[in-house]
Every structure is written in structure tokens, then in C-alpha cells.
Design a protein around this motif. Structure first.
Motif, PDB file in Angstrom:
ATOM      1  N   ALA A 134     -14.065   8.038  -4.994  1.00 19.56           N
ATOM      2  CA  ALA A 134     -14.848   8.171  -3.759  1.00 19.56           C
ATOM      3  C   ALA A 134     -16.050   7.231  -3.732  1.00 19.56           C
ATOM      4  CB  ALA A 134     -15.313   9.613  -3.583  1.00 19.56           C
ATOM      5  N   LEU A 135     -16.506   6.780  -4.901  1.00 20.10           N
ATOM      6  CA  LEU A 135     -17.666   5.897  -4.968  1.00 20.10           C
ATOM      7  C   LEU A 135     -17.291   4.430  -5.116  1.00 20.10           C
ATOM      8  CD1 LEU A 135     -20.110   7.907  -7.284  1.00 20.10           C
ATOM      9  CD2 LEU A 135     -19.836   8.044  -4.799  1.00 20.10           C
ATOM     10  N   ALA A 136     -16.044   4.143  -5.422  1.00 16.05           N
ATOM     11  CA  ALA A 136     -15.619   2.772  -5.686  1.00 16.05           C
ATOM     12  C   ALA A 136     -15.874   1.878  -4.471  1.00 16.05           C
ATOM     13  CB  ALA A 136     -14.136   2.748  -6.048  1.00 16.05           C
ATOM     14  N   PRO A 137     -16.338   0.642  -4.690  1.00 13.48           N
ATOM     15  CA  PRO A 137     -16.604  -0.269  -3.567  1.00 13.48           C
ATOM     16  C   PRO A 137     -15.375  -0.514  -2.705  1.00 13.48           C
ATOM     17  CG  PRO A 137     -17.566  -1.120  -5.594  1.00 13.48           C
ATOM     18  CD  PRO A 137     -16.713   0.052  -5.981  1.00 13.48           C
ATOM     19  N   THR A 138     -14.253  -0.816  -3.345  1.00 14.59           N
ATOM     20  CA  THR A 138     -12.976  -1.023  -2.661  1.00 14.59           C
ATOM     21  C   THR A 138     -12.019   0.082  -3.086  1.00 14.59           C
ATOM     22  OG1 THR A 138     -13.324  -3.421  -2.643  1.00 14.59           O
ATOM     23  CG2 THR A 138     -11.080  -2.644  -2.295  1.00 14.59           C
ATOM     24  N   LYS A 139     -11.371   0.704  -2.130  1.00 11.06           N
ATOM     25  CA  LYS A 139     -10.467   1.816  -2.445  1.00 11.06           C
ATOM     26  C   LYS A 139      -9.046   1.336  -2.724  1.00 11.06           C
ATOM     27  CE  LYS A 139     -14.022   4.227  -1.091  1.00 11.06           C
ATOM     28  NZ  LYS A 139     -15.028   4.661  -2.066  1.00 11.06           N
ATOM     29  N   LEU A 140      -8.628   0.291  -1.979  1.00  8.58           N
ATOM     30  CA  LEU A 140      -7.251  -0.192  -2.101  1.00  8.58           C
ATOM     31  C   LEU A 140      -7.233  -1.702  -1.975  1.00  8.58           C
ATOM     32  CD1 LEU A 140      -4.123   0.288  -2.123  1.00  8.58           C
ATOM     33  CD2 LEU A 140      -4.276   0.370   0.384  1.00  8.58           C
ATOM     34  N   ALA A 141      -6.533  -2.370  -2.907  1.00  4.40           N
ATOM     35  CA  ALA A 141      -6.299  -3.805  -2.824  1.00  4.40           C
ATOM     36  C   ALA A 141      -4.824  -4.024  -2.502  1.00  4.40           C
ATOM     37  CB  ALA A 141      -6.666  -4.493  -4.133  1.00  4.40           C
ATOM     38  N   VAL A 142      -4.566  -4.842  -1.496  1.00  3.94           N
ATOM     39  CA  VAL A 142      -3.193  -5.139  -1.074  1.00  3.94           C
ATOM     40  C   VAL A 142      -2.866  -6.562  -1.502  1.00  3.94           C
ATOM     41  CG1 VAL A 142      -1.582  -5.223   0.845  1.00  3.94           C
ATOM     42  CG2 VAL A 142      -3.463  -3.572   0.877  1.00  3.94           C
ATOM     43  N   LEU A 143      -1.805  -6.708  -2.305  1.00  6.19           N
ATOM     44  CA  LEU A 143      -1.498  -7.975  -2.962  1.00  6.19           C
ATOM     45  C   LEU A 143      -0.077  -8.420  -2.638  1.00  6.19           C
ATOM     46  CD1 LEU A 143      -2.684  -6.754  -6.514  1.00  6.19           C
ATOM     47  CD2 LEU A 143      -4.137  -7.596  -4.669  1.00  6.19           C
ATOM     48  N   PRO A 144       0.092  -9.499  -1.882  1.00  4.59           N
ATOM     49  CA  PRO A 144       1.455 -10.035  -1.699  1.00  4.59           C
ATOM     50  C   PRO A 144       1.922 -10.692  -2.996  1.00  4.59           C
ATOM     51  CG  PRO A 144      -0.155 -11.488  -0.682  1.00  4.59           C
ATOM     52  CD  PRO A 144      -0.917 -10.277  -1.162  1.00  4.59           C
ATOM     53  N   LEU A 145       3.181 -10.500  -3.336  1.00  4.45           N
ATOM     54  CA  LEU A 145       3.699 -11.047  -4.595  1.00  4.45           C
ATOM     55  C   LEU A 145       3.571 -12.565  -4.627  1.00  4.45           C
ATOM     56  CD1 LEU A 145       5.134 -10.307  -7.268  1.00  4.45           C
ATOM     57  CD2 LEU A 145       7.307 -10.665  -6.077  1.00  4.45           C
ATOM     58  N   VAL A 146       3.886 -13.219  -3.505  1.00  7.52           N
ATOM     59  CA  VAL A 146       3.753 -14.664  -3.376  1.00  7.52           C
ATOM     60  C   VAL A 146       3.134 -14.970  -2.014  1.00  7.52           C
ATOM     61  CG1 VAL A 146       5.656 -15.247  -4.924  1.00  7.52           C
ATOM     62  CG2 VAL A 146       6.109 -14.882  -2.485  1.00  7.52           C
ATOM     63  N   LYS A 147       2.667 -16.213  -1.841  1.00  4.29           N
ATOM     64  CA  LYS A 147       1.999 -16.592  -0.597  1.00  4.29           C
ATOM     65  C   LYS A 147       2.976 -17.257   0.384  1.00  4.29           C
ATOM     66  CE  LYS A 147      -1.243 -18.952  -2.760  1.00  4.29           C
ATOM     67  NZ  LYS A 147      -2.459 -19.802  -2.982  1.00  4.29           N
ATOM     68  N   LYS A 148       4.159 -16.689   0.536  1.00  5.33           N
ATOM     69  CA  LYS A 148       5.147 -17.279   1.456  1.00  5.33           C
ATOM     70  C   LYS A 148       6.194 -16.231   1.831  1.00  5.33           C
ATOM     71  CE  LYS A 148       7.956 -19.058  -2.408  1.00  5.33           C
ATOM     72  NZ  LYS A 148       8.615 -20.258  -2.982  1.00  5.33           N
ATOM     73  N   ASP A 149       7.137 -16.653   2.650  1.00  4.14           N
ATOM     74  CA  ASP A 149       8.300 -15.842   3.025  1.00  4.14           C
ATOM     75  C   ASP A 149       7.929 -14.549   3.738  1.00  4.14           C
ATOM     76  OD1 ASP A 149       9.799 -17.811   1.766  1.00  4.14           O
ATOM     77  OD2 ASP A 149       9.869 -16.730  -0.144  1.00  4.14           O
ATOM     78  N   GLY A 150       6.814 -14.547   4.432  1.00  5.10           N
ATOM     79  CA  GLY A 150       6.452 -13.376   5.222  1.00  5.10           C
ATOM     80  C   GLY A 150       5.739 -12.276   4.458  1.00  5.10           C
ATOM     81  N   LEU A 151       5.551 -12.426   3.146  1.00  7.71           N
ATOM     82  CA  LEU A 151       4.882 -11.380   2.358  1.00  7.71           C
ATOM     83  C   LEU A 151       3.388 -11.279   2.697  1.00  7.71           C
ATOM     84  CD1 LEU A 151       6.545 -11.665  -1.194  1.00  7.71           C
ATOM     85  CD2 LEU A 151       7.266 -10.388   0.829  1.00  7.71           C
ATOM     86  N   PRO A 152       2.653 -12.412   2.856  1.00  6.57           N
ATOM     87  CA  PRO A 152       1.242 -12.283   3.255  1.00  6.57           C
ATOM     88  C   PRO A 152       1.096 -11.577   4.602  1.00  6.57           C
ATOM     89  CG  PRO A 152       1.650 -14.468   2.383  1.00  6.57           C
ATOM     90  CD  PRO A 152       2.993 -13.826   2.543  1.00  6.57           C
ATOM     91  N   GLU A 153       1.989 -11.868   5.536  1.00  4.64           N
ATOM     92  CA  GLU A 153       1.908 -11.239   6.849  1.00  4.64           C
ATOM     93  C   GLU A 153       2.114  -9.731   6.747  1.00  4.64           C
ATOM     94  OE1 GLU A 153       2.622 -15.503   7.338  1.00  4.64           O
ATOM     95  OE2 GLU A 153       3.593 -13.958   6.129  1.00  4.64           O
ATOM     96  N   LYS A 154       3.069  -9.326   5.916  1.00  6.25           N
ATOM     97  CA  LYS A 154       3.324  -7.890   5.723  1.00  6.25           C
ATOM     98  C   LYS A 154       2.114  -7.218   5.072  1.00  6.25           C
ATOM     99  CE  LYS A 154       6.157  -4.351   5.956  1.00  6.25           C
ATOM    100  NZ  LYS A 154       6.598  -3.818   7.274  1.00  6.25           N
ATOM    101  N   ALA A 155       1.520  -7.911   4.102  1.00 10.01           N
ATOM    102  CA  ALA A 155       0.345  -7.368   3.418  1.00 10.01           C
ATOM    103  C   ALA A 155      -0.830  -7.235   4.385  1.00 10.01           C
ATOM    104  CB  ALA A 155      -0.026  -8.257   2.235  1.00 10.01           C
TER     105      ALA A 155
END
Length: 513
Positions: A407-428
């Protein structure tokens, strides 16, 4: 690893990962002044939110205010700060360093206690389960000797601080053979008093200025607004007024990172009660505040009460909640029964009646006050110190992780695309855009997944989500848990329900009911 080395690593970690920076660093800094970075300000705000809601949300008879930093100078005369807000200081002629005489003596007392603890630890290791600590304390010659020296010093110090007797304080330092930690010498000056308030001037022309002070505490802003709040809020005794705000003290011996600073932030609540009931409420607020700290899950063994033997001139009872820092048990919060001193003084100096009329008993009286005062910066430091870990992994690597309460953490969730292509960044990005309205969600695509996990561990992010090629097919992601590093496959539609309750301030508040 020595605790001193651990603390140095924590200080370094705070700068490296955007928690705390030395203020004005490009100009070589300003002593005992610090800035909170992008992660530090989020953690600090979460601490303040936890405190604020625990006061004004969970108690129907507590409200909040935000008073000005600049206040009429007579306020500080009435409160006693002009005449009595002093520290006993002593200089070492060889190192040219200045110290608080009381802190030097308290450190000496702590050294006797450490010697006792070491003897007990050795005996416990030698005797195992059959070890009787009480009997050992009562019969071991070395422990008895250390305890007698500690008690004699403590009694002498307590008496000297009552005045304070500055000559006696110096004599204690000389008799105990206390040396300057830098020069190693005992070449001390006399002890003298130093007022801690910063002063400035208010006015548009030089000959028309008035000397005013930067407030050394937030409490007086509550006291001078007590009647305004009581009348406009139709408050009935008992009731409280809470405030979070900056305070300023010209600390000569500022040390231990953000533990003692010249500009700091306080979270204070003044609880006004009927005279004669103050000790009952004092005990209740001791229990309430300790429960608030322990709800963070740091372990009851890391907290203790330290009752004051030398009371401030306005108090009839006082205790500190101390937390076990790398440099020993230190105060993070004070709980004081301030009697009716402050309200009576302001009534006297202002010439205005601020008594409370009790509609039930038909009597007017000046309420007594129970204060709870916690330093935001010290609270921040205690959380960082407890949360910092260096863990050895099965593959031989070491990970640095902050096990912050979610509850105190600065960021609660980090979303990480496996690679920077093929639509994964857009989904993230789509996941981030959906969840950012509910809790602080961060997108990160730089470096390998392993390095990104380590980076999030280091800032205390409790959850990470990895978006891969299967995510595009079945709308699932890999959810990673910071504390265990375990991973599981979950539906994107379930992320909010899985995470939200665990990372909300409400998850902590529910423990206080």
C-alpha cells in the motif's frame, strides 16, 4: 555485514533509485537539507495518506486543518519557544566539531547497554535452551558491573537535564572519558544553550519590519485555531484536530541522513479532553498509535515505548514510540499529555477567552490536550531501513529488493512487454491505460526482462506483469510477485481484482478496526 555499512548502502540506494537527493547538490549541497525524488515523493505521500485517513476517516471526532507557516511572533513567546527552545551544545577544540551534550551522554549510556547485550548473547549461545536470562543478569559479575555504571550515569544525567545544569553536563562528559569521534580527544569547551528557531523579517521597508519565526512545530497552528474549529465544526469534547505540515529547526548537530534535518515534515494531532480524563486518553492513544505502526507488518519486536523521565515543562506524561534503526532504537513518534498549558498561555497572551462551554455540565473550562506527533521523514527512513534487503538467489546472484508494504510502494504494478515489437508494446500500453485510474501503474520496455524485474525490485514494486505473444492470443499475462519471485498466468481482466485491494491504503486501514 555491520549495521553501519547497511545504513550507508540504504543512503546510497535512496539516491540511486530516486528516493532522496542531497538538496542543491550541483552547488555542493546544503547541510542537513534533502529533496525527495520521483519515487521518494510517492512513498512519502502514501505515508501521509495512511496517517491522514487513519485520523480523519476512522474517527468521527477528528478533523483536519492546514495552518500557515508564518505566525504572529507573540505565539512563540506564549508557547515558551522564545525562552526555552534550546539544545545544550559543546565543541571539541581539536576537531572544531559541535555536538549536543545530551546526545553524547545518551550514546554513552547506550554503550553500557550494548556491553550487557553482548554478554547475554554470548551466554545464550553457550547455554542454549537452558539459558535463564533473568538469573544471568542478577548473578554475572560483568553484567552487574555494566548495569551499575549504566544506572549511575542515567540517574546523574537525568538530574543534570532537569535544569539543565550545563556545568554538570560537561562534568559528566569529562568523568565518563567521552572522546570526540573525529579527533579522538577530550578537549571540550563548556556546554552552552542554543535556540533552535529560525528567524526572519516581515515587512516591505527596512525600518518597518517585524521579526518573525519559521515555525519549529505545527502544533501551535492547531492551538490558535482550536476555537475556530470547535465553533464552526460544532465539535464536542473530546475531539481532535490533525495537521500535516513543514517545520524548521536550526539543528546544529544534524546527522544520520534524513533522521534529523533542518527542514522536515510533521504529522500531528491534538486531542482535546476534559481535565481529569487525560491519563485515560493518553493510554488509549499510546495503544492506538502503536497499532498503526505495527499494521505495516514490520514485527512487534522492532518497536518499543520509551517513557520520558524528564518531562517538558508543559507535560504531565510523555512517551516515544521507538523503531529499531540500523543505528539503534530511535524515536519516530511522540505521544504527550500537554495538560492545558498551550491553550491557557494563548488565552493569557492574546487576552481572549478560548474556554470550552460544556452543554451537559453547564461549566466552562480550558480543555487538556493529548498530542500525537510523528515525523514524516523519520517514518520514511524507518520504512526504508526495514524494507531494504540483499538476497542471495539460487543461481548465485544477489538481488537488492525493497520489501515495502504494497500500500505504500511508489509503483504498484509494472507492465513489461517481452519485446519492443509485434504489437506487444501496444498491448502493454492498453493494460496501463486501463489500470492507471485505480493505482500507480508503470510501463517499462528497456533492457531484458530479468534486468527490468531487478529494477522494479529495487524500488519496491510489489507486482510485475509480462506481456508476451500468448497474451495476444488468449488475453493472459504472467503476473510476478516481488516478495517470492513466483509467477502465475492470469487473465488481463482479473488484474484489477487481484491487485487493487492489496495495494490500497484501505488494506492497511482495515487492520486498525
Amino acid at each position: 555485514m555491520a549495521q553501519e555499512d547497511v545504513f550507508k548502502k540504504i543512503v546510497s540506494h535512496c539516491k540511486e533509485y530516486g528516493f532522496v537527493f542531497p538538496s542543491s547538490e550541483i552547488y555542493d549541497g546544503l547541510a542537513a537539507v534533502y529533496d525527495y525524488g520521483q519515487n521518494g515523493v510517492e512513498l512519502k505521500n502514501n505515508i501521509k495518506e495512511y496517517w491522514w485517513k487513519s485520523m480523519v476517516l476512522l474517527h468521527e471526532n477528528i478533523v483536519g486543518i492546514d495552518s500557515a507557516i508564518f505566525m504572529h511572533p507573540t505565539i512563540w513567546k506564549a508557547s515558551g519557544h522564545v525562552d526555552a527552545f534550546n539544545d545544550p551544545l559543546i565543541d571539541n577544540r581539536d576537531s572544531k566539531k559541535r555536538y549536543r551534550a545530551d546526545v553524547l551522554i545518551e550514546d554513552q549510556i547506550a554503550k553500557y547497554e550494548e556491553k550487557i547485550d553482548k554478554e547475554i548473547a554470548k551466554a545464550r549461545k553457550r547455554f542454549g535452551d537452558s539459558f535463564d536470562e533473568a538469573q544471568f543478569r542478577a548473578t554475572n559479575a560483568r553484567v552487574i558491573e555494566h548495569q551499575q555504571k549504566r544506572d549511575a550515569l542515567h540517574e546523574r544525567y537525568t538530574k543534570a537535564m532537569q535544569g539543565p545544569d550545563l556545568v554538570e553536563l560537561k562534568q559528566i562528559i569529562e568523568d565518563e572519558g567521552i572522546v570526540d569521534p573525529i579527533s579522538g580527544t577530550k578537549n571540550w569547551t563548556d556546554v552552552r544553550q542554543f535556540n533552535l528557531m529560525f528567524s526572519t523579517e516581515m515587512g516591505s521597508v527596512a525600518d518597518g519590519t517585524n521579526k518573525i519565526y519559521l515555525r519549529p512545530e505545527t502544533a501551535q497552528g492547531i492551538f490558535v485555531n482550536y476555537l475556530n474549529v470547535q465553533k464552526t465544526g460544532r465539535m464536542k469534547i473530546p475531539f481532535g484536530i490533525a495537521q500535516i505540515g513543514k517545520a524548521f529547526r536550526n539543528e546544529i548537530v544534524a546527522r544520520q541522513f534524513i533522521f534529523r534535518m533542518r527542514e522536515f515534515e510533521q504529522m500531528e494531532m491534538q486531542f482535546f479532553v476534559k481535565p481529569g480524563t487525560e491519563m485515560e486518553w493518553f493510554q488509549k492513544w499510546k495503544e492506538t498509535r502503536m497499532k498503526w505502526h505495527q499494521a505495516l507488518g514490520f514485527g512487534a519486536e522492532n518497536y518499543r515505548f520509551h517513557d520520558h523521565e524528564k518531562l517538558a515543562f508543559y507535560a504531565n506524561a510523555a512517551t516515544d514510540i521507538e523503531f529499531k534503526m540500523p543505528f539503534g532504537f530511535k524515536e519516530v513518534e511522540g505521544i504527550h499529555s500537554r495538560t492545558n498549558y498551550d491553550l491557557s498561555q494563548h488565552e493569557k497572551f492574546s487576552g481572549r477567552s478560548i474556554k470550552y462551554f460544556d452543554p451537559q455540565t453547564k461549566e466552562s473550562y480550558t480543555p487538556y490536550d493529548i498530542e500525537t506527533s510523528i515525523g514524516v521523514d523519520r517514518m520514511f527512513l524507518s520504512i526504508m531501513c526495514h524494507s531494504y534487503r540483499e538476497e542471495k538467489l539460487d543461481n548465485g546472484e544477489t538481488r537488492v529488493v525493497l520489501l515495502l508494504p504494497p500500500a505504500l510502494a511508489p509503483t504498484k504494478l509494472a507492465v513489461l512487454p517481452l519485446v519492443k515489437k509485434d504489437g506487444l508494446p501496444e498491448k502493454a500500453r492498453e493494460i496501463v491505460d486501463n489500470l492507471k485510474f485505480h493505482f500507480n501503474t508503470h510501463y517499462d520496455e528497456k533492457d531484458t526482462i530479468g534486468k527490468r524485474y531487478r529494477r522494479q525490485d529495487a524500488i519496491g514494486t510489489p507486482y510485475c506483469v509480462t506481456v508476451d505473444y500468448d497474451s495476444l492470443k488468449d488475453n493472459t499475462v504472467t503476473l510476478r510477485f516481488r516478495d517470492t519471485m513466483e509467477q502465475e498466468r492470469v487473465s488481463i481482466d482479473q488484474l484489477q481484482s487481484i491487485i487493487e485491494d492489496k495495494v490500497s491504503i484501505s488494506s492497511l486501514l482495515k487492520k486498525l478496526q
